[in-house]
Design a protein around this motif. Structure first.
Motif, PDB file in Angstrom:
ATOM      1  N   ALA A   3      92.325 132.236  53.163  1.00  0.00           N
ATOM      2  CA  ALA A   3      92.279 130.785  53.423  1.00  0.00           C
ATOM      3  C   ALA A   3      93.607 130.290  53.965  1.00  0.00           C
ATOM      4  CB  ALA A   3      91.920 130.037  52.131  1.00  0.00           C
ATOM      5  N   ALA A   4      94.733 130.864  53.471  1.00  0.00           N
ATOM      6  CA  ALA A   4      96.060 130.399  53.875  1.00  0.00           C
ATOM      7  C   ALA A   4      96.426 130.909  55.255  1.00  0.00           C
ATOM      8  CB  ALA A   4      97.105 130.834  52.838  1.00  0.00           C
ATOM      9  N   PHE A   5      96.092 132.162  55.557  1.00  0.00           N
ATOM     10  CA  PHE A   5      96.592 132.767  56.803  1.00  0.00           C
ATOM     11  C   PHE A   5      95.475 133.144  57.780  1.00  0.00           C
ATOM     12  CE2 PHE A   5      99.597 133.763  53.375  1.00  0.00           C
ATOM     13  CZ  PHE A   5     100.727 133.119  53.867  1.00  0.00           C
ATOM     14  N   ASN A   6      94.233 132.895  57.357  1.00  0.00           N
ATOM     15  CA  ASN A   6      93.080 133.063  58.244  1.00  0.00           C
ATOM     16  C   ASN A   6      92.936 134.500  58.777  1.00  0.00           C
ATOM     17  OD1 ASN A   6      90.752 132.055  59.386  1.00  0.00           O
ATOM     18  ND2 ASN A   6      91.772 131.559  61.334  1.00  0.00           N
ATOM     19  N   VAL A   7      93.432 135.448  58.043  1.00  0.00           N
ATOM     20  CA  VAL A   7      93.294 136.870  58.414  1.00  0.00           C
ATOM     21  C   VAL A   7      93.043 137.673  57.134  1.00  0.00           C
ATOM     22  CG1 VAL A   7      94.707 136.777  60.492  1.00  0.00           C
ATOM     23  CG2 VAL A   7      95.783 137.249  58.270  1.00  0.00           C
ATOM     24  N   GLU A   8      92.562 138.893  57.366  1.00  0.00           N
ATOM     25  CA  GLU A   8      92.375 139.808  56.239  1.00  0.00           C
ATOM     26  C   GLU A   8      93.734 140.334  55.788  1.00  0.00           C
ATOM     27  OE1 GLU A   8      89.854 141.145  54.488  1.00  0.00           O
ATOM     28  OE2 GLU A   8      88.245 139.982  55.402  1.00  0.00           O
ATOM     29  N   PRO A   9      94.006 140.361  54.490  1.00  0.00           N
ATOM     30  CA  PRO A   9      95.278 140.934  54.016  1.00  0.00           C
ATOM     31  C   PRO A   9      95.260 142.436  54.200  1.00  0.00           C
ATOM     32  CG  PRO A   9      93.866 140.421  52.151  1.00  0.00           C
ATOM     33  CD  PRO A   9      93.170 139.889  53.376  1.00  0.00           C
ATOM     34  N   GLU A  10      96.463 142.907  54.263  1.00  0.00           N
ATOM     35  CA  GLU A  10      96.559 144.363  54.373  1.00  0.00           C
ATOM     36  C   GLU A  10      96.073 145.021  53.081  1.00  0.00           C
ATOM     37  OE1 GLU A  10     100.620 145.113  55.167  1.00  0.00           O
ATOM     38  OE2 GLU A  10     100.382 145.036  57.338  1.00  0.00           O
ATOM     39  N   SER A  11      95.466 146.176  53.330  1.00  0.00           N
ATOM     40  CA  SER A  11      95.075 146.948  52.147  1.00  0.00           C
ATOM     41  C   SER A  11      96.297 147.653  51.593  1.00  0.00           C
ATOM     42  CB  SER A  11      94.004 147.986  52.514  1.00  0.00           C
ATOM     43  OG  SER A  11      94.542 148.937  53.424  1.00  0.00           O
ATOM     44  N   ALA A  12      96.162 148.146  50.437  1.00  0.00           N
ATOM     45  CA  ALA A  12      97.291 148.863  49.808  1.00  0.00           C
ATOM     46  C   ALA A  12      97.705 150.041  50.677  1.00  0.00           C
ATOM     47  CB  ALA A  12      96.893 149.334  48.410  1.00  0.00           C
ATOM     48  N   ASP A  13      96.738 150.697  51.267  1.00  0.00           N
ATOM     49  CA  ASP A  13      97.074 151.840  52.124  1.00  0.00           C
ATOM     50  C   ASP A  13      97.810 151.391  53.370  1.00  0.00           C
ATOM     51  OD1 ASP A  13      95.928 153.593  50.368  1.00  0.00           O
ATOM     52  OD2 ASP A  13      93.981 153.651  51.408  1.00  0.00           O
ATOM     53  N   GLU A  14      97.343 150.273  53.924  1.00  0.00           N
ATOM     54  CA  GLU A  14      98.020 149.767  55.121  1.00  0.00           C
ATOM     55  C   GLU A  14      99.441 149.326  54.798  1.00  0.00           C
ATOM     56  OE1 GLU A  14      94.141 148.027  57.585  1.00  0.00           O
ATOM     57  OE2 GLU A  14      95.258 146.732  56.210  1.00  0.00           O
ATOM     58  N   THR A  15      99.612 148.682  53.664  1.00  0.00           N
ATOM     59  CA  THR A  15     100.949 148.253  53.249  1.00  0.00           C
ATOM     60  C   THR A  15     101.858 149.455  53.042  1.00  0.00           C
ATOM     61  OG1 THR A  15     100.007 146.310  52.156  1.00  0.00           O
ATOM     62  CG2 THR A  15     102.239 146.965  51.509  1.00  0.00           C
ATOM     63  N   LYS A  16     101.323 150.453  52.401  1.00  0.00           N
ATOM     64  CA  LYS A  16     102.123 151.668  52.177  1.00  0.00           C
ATOM     65  C   LYS A  16     102.460 152.348  53.495  1.00  0.00           C
ATOM     66  CE  LYS A  16     100.312 152.691  47.558  1.00  0.00           C
ATOM     67  NZ  LYS A  16      99.509 153.642  46.753  1.00  0.00           N
ATOM     68  N   GLN A  17     101.492 152.353  54.388  1.00  0.00           N
ATOM     69  CA  GLN A  17     101.724 152.977  55.687  1.00  0.00           C
ATOM     70  C   GLN A  17     102.792 152.206  56.476  1.00  0.00           C
ATOM     71  OE1 GLN A  17      98.185 153.479  57.944  1.00  0.00           O
ATOM     72  NE2 GLN A  17      99.165 154.551  59.642  1.00  0.00           N
ATOM     73  N   ARG A  18     102.711 150.853  56.416  1.00  0.00           N
ATOM     74  CA  ARG A  18     103.717 150.033  57.114  1.00  0.00           C
ATOM     75  C   ARG A  18     105.099 150.231  56.514  1.00  0.00           C
ATOM     76  NH1 ARG A  18     105.438 144.839  56.292  1.00  0.00           N
ATOM     77  NH2 ARG A  18     103.802 144.451  54.747  1.00  0.00           N
ATOM     78  N   GLU A  19     105.168 150.298  55.196  1.00  0.00           N
ATOM     79  CA  GLU A  19     106.450 150.502  54.540  1.00  0.00           C
ATOM     80  C   GLU A  19     107.005 151.878  54.872  1.00  0.00           C
ATOM     81  OE1 GLU A  19     109.819 149.833  52.220  1.00  0.00           O
ATOM     82  OE2 GLU A  19     108.328 148.500  53.131  1.00  0.00           O
ATOM     83  N   ARG A  20     106.105 152.843  54.950  1.00  0.00           N
ATOM     84  CA  ARG A  20     106.533 154.208  55.303  1.00  0.00           C
ATOM     85  C   ARG A  20     107.106 154.223  56.721  1.00  0.00           C
ATOM     86  NH1 ARG A  20     101.925 156.471  54.900  1.00  0.00           N
ATOM     87  NH2 ARG A  20     102.014 156.671  52.631  1.00  0.00           N
ATOM     88  N   LYS A  21     106.423 153.499  57.613  1.00  0.00           N
ATOM     89  CA  LYS A  21     106.900 153.457  58.994  1.00  0.00           C
ATOM     90  C   LYS A  21     108.230 152.727  59.086  1.00  0.00           C
ATOM     91  CE  LYS A  21     105.417 152.300  63.679  1.00  0.00           C
ATOM     92  NZ  LYS A  21     104.328 151.742  64.515  1.00  0.00           N
ATOM     93  N   ARG A  22     108.386 151.625  58.299  1.00  0.00           N
ATOM     94  CA  ARG A  22     109.655 150.878  58.302  1.00  0.00           C
ATOM     95  C   ARG A  22     110.803 151.765  57.846  1.00  0.00           C
ATOM     96  NH1 ARG A  22     113.161 148.667  55.220  1.00  0.00           N
ATOM     97  NH2 ARG A  22     112.093 149.411  53.335  1.00  0.00           N
TER      98      ARG A  22
END
Length: 660
Positions: free
Chosen positions: A250-269
């Motif tokens: 409702a706040a950002f009008n998009v699907e939140p990242e899944s835990a796997d996606e968050t972990k993958q993004r953090e891994r890439k960072r």
């Protein structure tokens, strides 16, 4: 039971099929008389009956094949006996041996064949052993020695004081005791078989296994309750996660990242930041070690050229300084050690040549001798080595490294930055809060899911264990039931065995008592000294016969005369036949040869007519002579004679006795 016909073929002197028929007798006629001189084949007739009923080894059959036929290669031997049972059934037993088509047959080539025909129909038994069992059931082999006997059997029984003890098993068979004993032994074997691998299952065994089942069921209930509790808690966290997720959308009008996606993004960072840090360290190291030199890299080539120029100038000056001496040495070398021309140079020529050489050497000194480096050879080597080191280092790729670092910085900023278009601090704070909440819920969901899986596996393990225990318990119930049944069977076996043993003892006593009476009854009829023996006793355990004289004193059988012994043996045989209650024919071969006239009279008058329903007597003309023949004539169902031809070595059978 009566024998109706006997056929012998190719056995001893019976070269061709020889048929002896035993006609039916009218009332009071029980004796069939077969006469024959010694060697005519009387014993062969008795042997033929036994061989037809019970068989013989091939070696024995081969030994007694008719010699003439065997010389021709004919090894076929046949015996056939027609029997009429008490139920008026006709049983035909035929036993043959044949070597097939073998030219020179040997004992091993003989193959036995048995056929049994009942009332004209072949008995439906395929196995020879079962055919033999059928015959043995009709006429037990163990007792035929008391029904088919000759003078030798009488002599054996009369031989010594304890001959009947050695015949104990045969006597028991004749009296019917052996079968009851065998039944008792079979019951004991059955009892032993029941005891094999027998484990008695008690009520305590059942109680123990039931307690084990209850414990496992309690564990299962506890684990199932724990699983339900975890499932409830897991569902709560899943609900909280869904709420946070909805608020995020409702706040950002998009699907939140899944835990796997968050972990993958953090891994890439982390990967990009690590790689950028490595590049920064590499650039810093290059700058610290080579940057001042790298700034002067455009001067490296002119510097190297100047060094080379100054090296050449220095060499030219050295040559110029030595030019006069060098020119002189060169000119002198034309003549020394030997002239190189046929005509030696004149002094004028030498002087001119020396001037020319000197002019050439002076020309090398005409280069630009301007020098401003004035470095020593050692300094030149240092400078050139440093230039080479800088040229081979990464300093020249510093520009590319800085470009790559800039690209990594941009990628890292993109990964670290929000792709959701978060701009204000309040939005960023909300974004981070919701992300943290969802991450926390996901962690709790993951932790509870693992616990849920472990508890579910425990539940499955306990359920399988319960199934195993229930199966074991069912087997115990079954074994417990079978155990009781086996105990009952064993007890019944003991009871039956005890009852049979008691019955055997009583039966033996009754049979022995009857045997005593019948034997003594016949002995008194046959003996010429019937008053000599007052009584006789037979031990019901050992079968030993005790004879008592008229004074009541014990006397041994050996104390009797030879004739009395034989009379006693015949009496015992008659007593056995009467006591056994088996209605079998009696075949007697040469029974009177060793007896005196008084004993012969007694046997002819008192024994032969009452020995059995069918009595077959094999006699010579001196045993059943003309007088005895007339005595027996009223009891004869028929008579025949065996004649032996010395010339042809052949036995034949004809109707009629010696005198009719």
């Amino acid at each position: 039971m009566k024998f109706r016909k006997l056929i012998i073929e190719n056995y001893k002197s019976f070269q061709f099929p020889t048929t002896i028929e035993f006609p039916d007798s009218s009332a009071g006629k029980s004796i069939f008389l077969i006469g024959g001189m010694n060697g005519a084949g009387k014993t062969s007739v008795m042997e033929a009956v036994n061989i037809c009923l019970y068989g013989a080894k091939p070696d024995l059959i081969y030994k007694y094949i008719n010699r003439k036929e065997l010389a021709k290669g004919n090894a076929f031997v046949s015996f056939e006996l027609l029997i009429e049972t008490d139920e008026l059934e006709e049983i035909q037993v035929k036993r043959t041996w044949s070597a097939g088509t073998v030219d020179s047959p040997k004992p091993k080539d003989l193959e036995e064949k048995l056929v049994v025909i009942k009332d004209g129909k072949r008995v439906s038994v395929q196995n020879k052993e079962m055919w033999q069992d059928y015959i043995n059931a009709m006429i037990p082999k163990g007792i035929t020695q008391f029904f088919f006997f000759d003078g030798e059997k009488i002599q054996e029984i009369a031989a010594d004081d304890h001959s009947e003890v050695r015949l104990k098993s045969s006597l028991e068979a004749a009296l019917g005791i052996q079968y009851i004993t065998r039944l008792a032994n079979d019951i004991l074997h059955l009892k032993q078989d029941e005891r094999k691998n027998f484990v008695e299952i008690s009520d305590e065994d059942i109680d123990f296994k039931e307690s084990e089942l209850k414990r496992e069921q309690a564990k299962l209930s506890k684990k199932q309750a724990e699983r339900s509790e975890i499932e409830s808690e897991l569902n709560n966290f899943k609900s909280e996660y869904e709420g946070a997720k909805n608020r995020f959308q409702a706040a950002f009008n998009v699907e939140p990242e899944s835990a796997d996606e968050t972990k993958q993004r953090e891994r890439k960072r982390i990967q990009l930041a690590t790689k950028r840090g490595q590049l920064d360290n590499q650039v810093k190291s290059i700058i610290d070690r080579h940057l001042p030199w790298a700034l002067a890299s455009r001067l490296f080539e002119p510097l190297k050229q100047q060094i080379e120029h100054e090296r050449n100038a220095t060499a030219s000056r050295a040559i110029s300084d030595q030019a006069v001496q060098l020119a002189f040495n060169i000119v002198s070398a034309v003549d020394y050690p030997q002239p190189i021309y046929n005509t030696p140079l004149t002094e004028t020529q030498k002087k001119e040549l020396q001037e020319r050489v000197l002019a050439v050497l002076k020309e090398e000194d005409g280069h630009d001798n301007s020098a401003f480096l004035t470095l020593s050879d050692r300094d030149i080597a240092k400078v050139l080595s440093k230039i080479e080191e800088i040229e081979q280092s990464d300093v020249l790729s510093l520009k590319d490294l800085l470009a790559e670092s800039t690209d990594l910085e941009a990628q890292l900023g993109k990964v670290e930055g929000s792709s959701l278009g978060v701009s204000s601090d309040s939005e960023k704070q909300l974004f981070e809060e919701l992300q943290q909440q969802m991450e926390s819920y996901q962690n709790q969901i993951g932790r509870l899911s693992v616990r849920m899986q472990n508890v579910s596996e425990d539940v499955l393990t306990i359920e399988n264990r319960i199934k195993d225990i229930e199966l074991e318990l069912n087997k115990l119930y079954e074994k417990h039931h079978m155990s009781r049944e086996k105990v009952d069977v064993i007890k019944e076996c003991d009871a039956i065995a005890n009852l049979l043993n008691t019955f055997i003892i009583r039966l033996r006593k009754n049979k022995i008592h009857l045997l005593q009476e019948k034997t003594f009854e016949m002995y008194k009829l046959l003996s010429s000294k019937s008053g000599l023996i007052k009584d006789l006793e037979i031990d019901d355990k050992t079968y030993e016969i005790i004879i008592r004289d008229r004074n009541g004193h014990e006397m041994k059988k050996s104390g009797l005369s030879a004739g009395e012994k034989e009379i006693f043996a015949v009496s015992l045989l008659w007593g056995l036949a009467q006591t056994s209650q088996l209605n079998l024919p009696i075949i007697i071969d040469t029974p009177l040869s060793r007896l005196d006239s008084i004993h012969r009279d007694n046997i002819v008058n008192n024994y032969f007519p009452s020995a059995a329903e069918q009595v077959i007597i094999l006699s010579t003309d001196t045993e059943i002579d003309n007088n005895y023949y007339k005595t027996l004539e009223t009891h004869l169902s028929g008579a025949g004679k065996l004649e032996f031809s010395q010339m042809n070595e052949l036995s034949t059978f004809k109707e009629g006795y010696f005198w009719n």
